[in-house]
Design a protein around this motif. Structure first.
Motif, short mmCIF file in Angstrom:
data_model
loop_
_atom_site.label_atom_id
_atom_site.label_comp_id
_atom_site.label_asym_id
_atom_site.label_seq_id
_atom_site.Cartn_x
_atom_site.Cartn_y
_atom_site.Cartn_z
N ALA A 244 16.41 22.73 54.47
CA ALA A 244 15.60 21.52 54.28
C ALA A 244 16.24 20.51 53.34
CB ALA A 244 14.21 21.91 53.74
N TYR A 245 16.98 20.99 52.35
CA TYR A 245 17.43 20.09 51.28
C TYR A 245 18.94 19.94 51.18
CZ TYR A 245 12.61 20.58 49.75
OH TYR A 245 11.24 20.58 49.69
N ASN A 246 19.72 20.65 52.01
CA ASN A 246 21.18 20.49 52.01
C ASN A 246 21.76 20.62 50.60
OD1 ASN A 246 23.66 20.07 53.27
ND2 ASN A 246 23.59 17.87 52.89
N LEU A 247 21.51 21.76 49.97
CA LEU A 247 21.96 21.98 48.60
C LEU A 247 23.45 22.25 48.51
CD1 LEU A 247 19.07 24.29 47.34
CD2 LEU A 247 19.31 21.82 47.02
N THR A 248 24.02 22.86 49.56
CA THR A 248 25.44 23.21 49.55
C THR A 248 25.99 23.10 50.96
OG1 THR A 248 27.03 25.02 49.21
CG2 THR A 248 24.76 25.65 49.71
N ALA A 249 27.26 22.73 51.05
CA ALA A 249 27.89 22.60 52.37
C ALA A 249 28.20 23.96 52.98
CB ALA A 249 29.16 21.77 52.26
N ILE A 250 28.22 25.00 52.17
CA ILE A 250 28.52 26.35 52.67
C ILE A 250 27.25 26.96 53.23
CG2 ILE A 250 29.28 28.66 52.01
CD1 ILE A 250 31.02 27.35 49.87
N ARG A 251 27.28 27.30 54.52
CA ARG A 251 26.10 27.85 55.18
C ARG A 251 26.33 29.24 55.76
NH1 ARG A 251 22.16 24.02 55.84
NH2 ARG A 251 22.77 21.90 55.24
N ASP A 252 27.58 29.63 55.91
CA ASP A 252 27.91 30.96 56.41
C ASP A 252 27.64 31.99 55.32
OD1 ASP A 252 29.44 32.77 58.41
OD2 ASP A 252 30.47 33.08 56.48
N ARG A 253 26.91 33.06 55.68
CA ARG A 253 26.49 34.05 54.68
C ARG A 253 27.69 34.71 54.00
NH1 ARG A 253 21.35 35.76 52.59
NH2 ARG A 253 21.66 37.82 51.70
N ARG A 254 28.71 35.06 54.77
CA ARG A 254 29.87 35.71 54.17
C ARG A 254 30.57 34.77 53.19
NH1 ARG A 254 32.77 40.18 54.97
NH2 ARG A 254 31.47 40.77 56.73
N GLN A 255 30.66 33.50 53.53
CA GLN A 255 31.26 32.54 52.61
C GLN A 255 30.41 32.34 51.37
OE1 GLN A 255 32.26 28.91 54.87
NE2 GLN A 255 34.38 29.46 54.48
N MET A 256 29.10 32.43 51.51
CA MET A 256 28.24 32.34 50.33
C MET A 256 28.53 33.49 49.37
SD MET A 256 24.47 31.18 51.67
CE MET A 256 24.15 29.48 52.19
N LEU A 257 28.78 34.67 49.92
CA LEU A 257 29.10 35.82 49.08
C LEU A 257 30.37 35.59 48.29
CD1 LEU A 257 28.29 38.79 51.50
CD2 LEU A 257 27.25 38.41 49.26
N THR A 258 31.42 35.08 48.96
CA THR A 258 32.71 34.90 48.28
C THR A 258 32.75 33.63 47.45
OG1 THR A 258 33.60 33.89 50.30
CG2 THR A 258 33.99 36.24 49.97
N HIS A 259 32.32 32.50 48.04
CA HIS A 259 32.48 31.20 47.39
C HIS A 259 31.42 30.91 46.35
CE1 HIS A 259 35.24 30.73 50.73
NE2 HIS A 259 35.63 29.56 50.27
N HIS A 260 30.29 31.58 46.42
CA HIS A 260 29.24 31.36 45.42
C HIS A 260 29.09 32.57 44.49
CE1 HIS A 260 28.24 27.51 46.85
NE2 HIS A 260 27.46 27.85 47.86
N LEU A 261 28.74 33.74 45.03
CA LEU A 261 28.47 34.88 44.17
C LEU A 261 29.72 35.39 43.46
CD1 LEU A 261 25.87 37.13 46.03
CD2 LEU A 261 25.49 35.44 44.23
N LEU A 262 30.74 35.79 44.23
CA LEU A 262 31.92 36.39 43.62
C LEU A 262 32.70 35.37 42.80
CD1 LEU A 262 33.20 38.80 46.43
CD2 LEU A 262 31.73 39.29 44.47
N ASP A 263 32.79 34.15 43.28
CA ASP A 263 33.46 33.10 42.52
C ASP A 263 32.78 32.90 41.16
OD1 ASP A 263 35.54 31.12 42.36
OD2 ASP A 263 34.03 29.57 42.68
N SER A 264 31.45 32.93 41.15
CA SER A 264 30.71 32.78 39.90
C SER A 264 30.97 33.93 38.95
CB SER A 264 29.21 32.68 40.19
OG SER A 264 28.89 31.51 40.92
N LEU A 265 30.94 35.15 39.47
CA LEU A 265 31.09 36.33 38.63
C LEU A 265 32.52 36.49 38.09
CD1 LEU A 265 28.98 38.90 40.68
CD2 LEU A 265 28.34 37.73 38.57
N SER A 266 33.48 35.80 38.69
CA SER A 266 34.87 35.95 38.25
C SER A 266 35.09 35.48 36.82
CB SER A 266 35.81 35.17 39.19
OG SER A 266 35.62 33.77 39.05
N VAL A 267 34.19 34.66 36.30
CA VAL A 267 34.37 34.13 34.95
C VAL A 267 33.58 34.95 33.91
CG1 VAL A 267 32.42 32.50 34.93
CG2 VAL A 267 34.54 31.91 33.74
N HIS A 268 32.87 35.97 34.35
CA HIS A 268 31.99 36.72 33.46
C HIS A 268 32.73 37.29 32.25
CE1 HIS A 268 29.83 40.37 32.06
NE2 HIS A 268 28.75 39.62 32.24
#
Length: 205
Positions: free
Chosen positions: A28-52
């Motif tokens: 509904a709101y087009n929050l991110t250009a990434i829509r593929d679930r697998r890419q969300m895992l790598t480009h959002h979740l794992l990318d975020s956790l890499s700086v922990h």
């Protein structure tokens, strides 16, 4: 685990629930250009956790958080720390507020503001920004959030030599190191900045 962030079942399920909510709102709101679930895992979740592993202290600011990355995954993984997620985009901050409520994240404050116009009660221990802006612009924007001991983590692609050399007076580069994000297939670098008046090394965790 490869990123040094082993998750128990509860936090792992919360990460996936976060992606569920992101997919639902994205329609509904087009929050991110990434829509593929697998890419969300790598480009959002794992990318975020890499700086922990580079976080310092207990009060963390995520500047230009967008739809909550890296702040929301980091907050799920590290409930003992308090995270302030800032963005100037109202619809994205509404999503961050919604996601934090749905996931029961008591350690997340979502703030609709530009970094340069936000004045915290005290400097943050760590300020993290993912693909926010050129380093010079980033340093100028986050100056009100920082004290001499603040650790500034800029998540980048490959910063140019010119970008690394162009910092406001008093700012310096502590180190530049690669971020190895499993499955991402793209280069990531972590640039650690020292604010004016900083000691030679960042404060201990």
């Amino acid at each position: 685990a490869r990123l040094g962030v082993p998750l128990e079942e509860g936090p792992a399920r919360a990460m996936l629930r976060l992606l569920d909510e992101l997919e639902r709102w994205n329609a509904a709101y087009n929050l991110t250009a990434i829509r593929d679930r697998r890419q969300m895992l790598t480009h959002h979740l794992l990318d975020s956790l890499s700086v922990h592993r580079a976080l310092r202290g207990t009060r963390i600011a995520d500047v230009g958080t967008g739809a909550g990355f890296p702040g929301l995954p980091l907050a799920i993984a590290d409930p003992a720390r308090q995270f302030t997620l800032l963005d100037s985009n109202g619809k994205k901050i509404r999503f961050v507020t919604h996601a934090a409520r749905v996931l029961g994240l008591k350690n997340v404050d979502a703030v609709h503001a530009r970094a340069e116009r936000f004045t915290p009660a005290a400097p943050f221990d760590t300020v993290v920004a993912r693909a926010f802006a050129a380093l010079e612009t980033l340093a100028e924007s986050i100056a009100p959030l920082c004290g001499p001991e603040t650790c500034v983590l800029a998540m980048k692609g490959r910063p140019s030599g010119g970008e690394l050399a162009s910092l406001p007076p008093g700012w310096s580069i502590a180190r530049v190191e690669p971020l190895d994000v499993p499955g991402l297939g793209e280069e990531r670098q972590l640039v650690v900045l020292r604010p004016p008046g900083a000691l030679a090394s960042p404060p201990a965790t």
